[in-house]
Design an enzyme around this catalytic site. Structure first.
Site, short mmCIF file in Angstrom:
data_model
loop_
_atom_site.label_atom_id
_atom_site.label_comp_id
_atom_site.label_asym_id
_atom_site.label_seq_id
_atom_site.Cartn_x
_atom_site.Cartn_y
_atom_site.Cartn_z
N LYS A 148 0.90 -1.35 0.09
CA LYS A 148 -0.01 0.04 0.10
C LYS A 148 0.90 1.28 0.06
CE LYS A 148 -3.50 2.08 3.05
NZ LYS A 148 -4.41 1.87 3.96
N GLU A 186 10.58 -4.71 4.08
CA GLU A 186 10.75 -6.22 3.83
C GLU A 186 10.39 -6.34 2.30
OE1 GLU A 186 9.22 -4.89 6.44
OE2 GLU A 186 9.63 -6.23 8.12
N ARG A 200 -4.97 -4.81 6.43
CA ARG A 200 -5.44 -6.39 6.84
C ARG A 200 -7.09 -6.41 6.53
NH1 ARG A 200 -4.26 -3.07 11.08
NH2 ARG A 200 -5.81 -2.20 12.30
N GLU A 222 -4.06 -7.37 15.52
CA GLU A 222 -3.65 -5.88 15.18
C GLU A 222 -4.83 -5.07 15.35
OE1 GLU A 222 -0.22 -4.63 12.20
OE2 GLU A 222 -2.02 -5.36 11.14
N HIS A 268 -3.11 -33.99 18.08
CA HIS A 268 -2.10 -35.02 18.57
C HIS A 268 -0.87 -34.09 18.89
CE1 HIS A 268 -3.71 -38.60 16.40
NE2 HIS A 268 -4.28 -37.76 15.96
N LYS A 323 10.10 -0.92 14.29
CA LYS A 323 10.39 -0.59 13.05
C LYS A 323 11.34 0.55 12.89
CE LYS A 323 6.29 -1.00 9.84
NZ LYS A 323 5.32 -0.28 9.18
C1 G6Q Z 1 -2.15 -4.07 8.05
C2 G6Q Z 1 -1.02 -3.51 8.46
C3 G6Q Z 1 0.13 -4.26 7.98
C4 G6Q Z 1 0.68 -3.73 6.63
C5 G6Q Z 1 2.08 -4.28 6.27
C6 G6Q Z 1 2.29 -4.05 4.79
O1 G6Q Z 1 -3.48 -3.63 8.31
O2 G6Q Z 1 -1.08 -2.29 8.39
O3 G6Q Z 1 0.26 -5.51 8.04
O4 G6Q Z 1 -0.38 -4.40 5.45
O5 G6Q Z 1 2.78 -3.40 6.91
O6 G6Q Z 1 2.28 -2.68 4.41
P1 G6Q Z 1 2.25 -2.08 3.08
O7 G6Q Z 1 1.30 -2.83 2.22
O8 G6Q Z 1 2.23 -0.56 2.91
O9 G6Q Z 1 3.68 -2.56 2.30
#
Ligand code: G6Q
Length: 542
Positions: A204, A210, A264, A349, A380, A508
């Site tokens: 987003k 990462e 999410r 979250e 198990h 972070k």
């Molecule tokens: C979800 C969080 C988190 C996010 C990731 C990836 O609600 O905000 O899990 O989706 O940190 O973020 P980007 O899509 O911005 O890379």
């Protein structure tokens, strides 16, 4: 001083009800042959059996009164009408608009028109990929797609692609790369041909460390094989189109989503592109339709018969009035094996908060630890604790009536185990029952008494069972939306903002500080002795 919530008369009434009532599940079933009919709800292709819970009609009445006192109906309206209810980020929360079939206005603009445009773009691209029409820089058709994303940009599509595998055509294959651990990057790329691989960068913000590091490594891997035309092997899903273009993704391959879609909650946006590629756009849209059906139910069903609201209230009932600290999610379906991971993020979250929307520190429990694994494997492993441990762990058992495979005997055994577990957790085994069994084995009375305490099951352990007719895209959509709305309904009771996640920021920032320290030659002394020690010890091994 107590909080606004715990001062409510409706809260106090539940405290009294809890104090004054013995909830004995065996007894509740023995005294009411219709308990299942009374406390189960079928909606579309879902059935929720909540009869194995500590509740009577009075409990339901009091819980619903609490929901009313927290203005549940009004909050549902505020959510769905695009009010800026994510107040710490000043954003509306409109994942329901992504699957709506009527206009949703935001600042005078119908956002469903934007959604439809991106959907059309997703359809064109996924169909072209599935037909083999999309080629890499060296002319080879794309056979493998790698989704590079993390958290909300990974867990939803990864869950759905796995769950809906029987609907996949097989080409192209879809893979997921999320972890910054180079081992994950290597493992995903190990069996892929760079000439026939396309990567979707799903982010987003397009700033996530990462995802961008992994995308850069994939680009270097591609460049070795195809040369400088790596851009032909990328697509991007993002709210930051400029950054995606700067990375080298062509404009026509950038799929937009908007800041009113929480990470999410984003698999209904273009973040769902890997799902459309794997199972086709029609099935993806069927999943969205299933979710919309649940939205309509959430919006219109009376609170006492409203699946997400009931599940939310049950969670509040246990966490806040019975002191439970965890909640297990136990899918009796291997295709739903990622569901516990997905729900862990969705629930923890969203509602893992200790202050209310107004900044008041809470004096009650909010989100429990959500955990789980598929049955029967869990039986198990950790079920021992569920049956005879010292903690009460409410659990959701999730199963499908019809399988997608052709091994009916397996499915009967799977379901028999699922139902047997909820029955055993509810009934337990009394000392008298255990004694009769041991006597039948002909044990000496001394041996019998020695073993007896170990053979007793306290029972009275509450569970919900969710049955899907079958794991279709439509049913999966409804299931995911059910949990989304459960989480929101709980946030309304607890008065927290379910849509921010400030708790992930601090770590972070500190990682950004440590990264250059790992590269420097000198000993690190800027942290506490533990952190310094760990950094310096690691460097001594490099
Ligand atoms: C979800 C969080 C988190 C996010 C990731 C990836 O609600 O905000 O899990 O989706 O940190 O973020 P980007 O899509 O911005 O890379």
């Amino acid at each position: 001083m107590s909080s606004t919530l715990t001062r409510l008369p409706e809260w106090r009434a539940l405290v009294e009800h809890r104090r004054g009532t013995v909830f004995d599940l065996r007894e509740l079933f023995a005294s009411d042959a219709n308990r299942f009919a009374r406390y189960s709800i079928a909606h579309g292709e879902l059935l929720l059996d909540y009869s194995k819970h500590y509740l009577t009609d009075e409990t339901v009445r009091l819980l619903v009164a609490l929901a009313d006192a927290r203005c549940m109906r009004d909050w549902i309206r505020r959510l769905m009408s695009g009010e800026r209810i994510n107040t710490t980020e000043n954003r509306p929360v409109l994942h329901t608009a992504l699957r709506a079939n009527a206009p949703v206005m935001l600042d005078g603009h119908d956002v469903t028109q934007d959604v439809a445009q991106v959907r059309a773009q997703m359809r064109r691209f996924s169909e072209a990929l599935r037909s083999g029409a999309v080629k890499g820089a060296t002319g080879r058709p794309i056979s493998d797609v790698v989704n590079i994303g993390i958290g909300g940009s990974d867990l939803g599509p990864a869950l759905a692609v796995e769950a809906l595998a029987p609907y996949a055509a097989g080409q192209p294959r879809v893979h997921f790369m999320s972890n910054i651990d180079g081992a994950h990057v290597q493992a995903v790329l190990a069996n892929l041909d760079p000439h026939a691989t396309l990567a979707i960068i799903a982010s987003k913000t397009f700033t996530t460390q990462e995802t961008l590091t992994n995308a850069n490594s994939v680009r270097a891997w591609l460049a070795k094989a195809v040369g400088p035309r790596t851009g032909e092997h990328f697509a991007a899903v993002t709210a930051n189109s400029q950054a995606a273009q700067a990375f080298g993704v062509g404009k026509e391959r950038i799929f937009e989503f908007w800041d009113w879609v929480g990470g999410r909650y984003s698999l209904w946006s273009a973040v769902g592109l890997p799902i459309a590629i794997a199972v086709g756009m029609d099935e993806y849209e069927s999943m969205c339709d299933g979710a919309r059906g649940m939205d309509e139910h959430f919006e219109s069903a009376p609170l006492a018969h409203n699946l997400p609201v009931l599940m939310a209230l049950l969670g509040v009932w246990y966490g806040d009035f019975h002191g439970t600290a965890t909640h297990a999610v136990l899918p009796y379906d291997m295709r739903l094996k990622r569901l516990p991971d997905y729900l862990q993020q969705l629930e923890m979250e969203s509602n893992g908060k200790r202050v209310t929307r107004d900044g008041e520190i809470v004096d009650y429990s909010t989100c429990p630890v959500v955990w789980g694994a598929p049955g029967t494997n869990g039986q198990h492993a950790f079920f021992q604790m569920l049956h005879q441990g010292t903690q009460l762990v409410p659990a959701d058992f999730i199963a499908c009536c019809k399988p997608h495979h052709h091994l009916p005997e397996h499915h009967s055994i799977l379901l028999a185990n699922c139902y047997a577990q909820t029955e055993a957790l509810m009934r337990g085994k009394t000392a008298d029952e255990a004694r009769v069994e041991l006597q039948a084995q002909g044990l000496s009375s001394e041996e019998l008494e020695r073993l007896l305490p170990h053979k007793v099951f306290p029972g009275n352990r509450p569970t919900s069972t969710l049955l899907l007719d079958a794991l279709t895209p439509h049913a999966l959509g409804a299931l995911i939306a059910l949990y989304e709305h459960k989480v929101f309904a709980q946030s309304v009771i607890w008065g927290v903002n379910a849509f921010d996640q400030w708790g992930v920021e601090l770590g972070k920032r500190l990682a950004d500080r440590i990264l250059p320290e790992l590269a420097q030659d000198t000993r690190v002394t800027t942290h506490d002795s533990s952190t310094n020690g760990l950094i310096n010890y690691t460097k001594s091994k490099w």
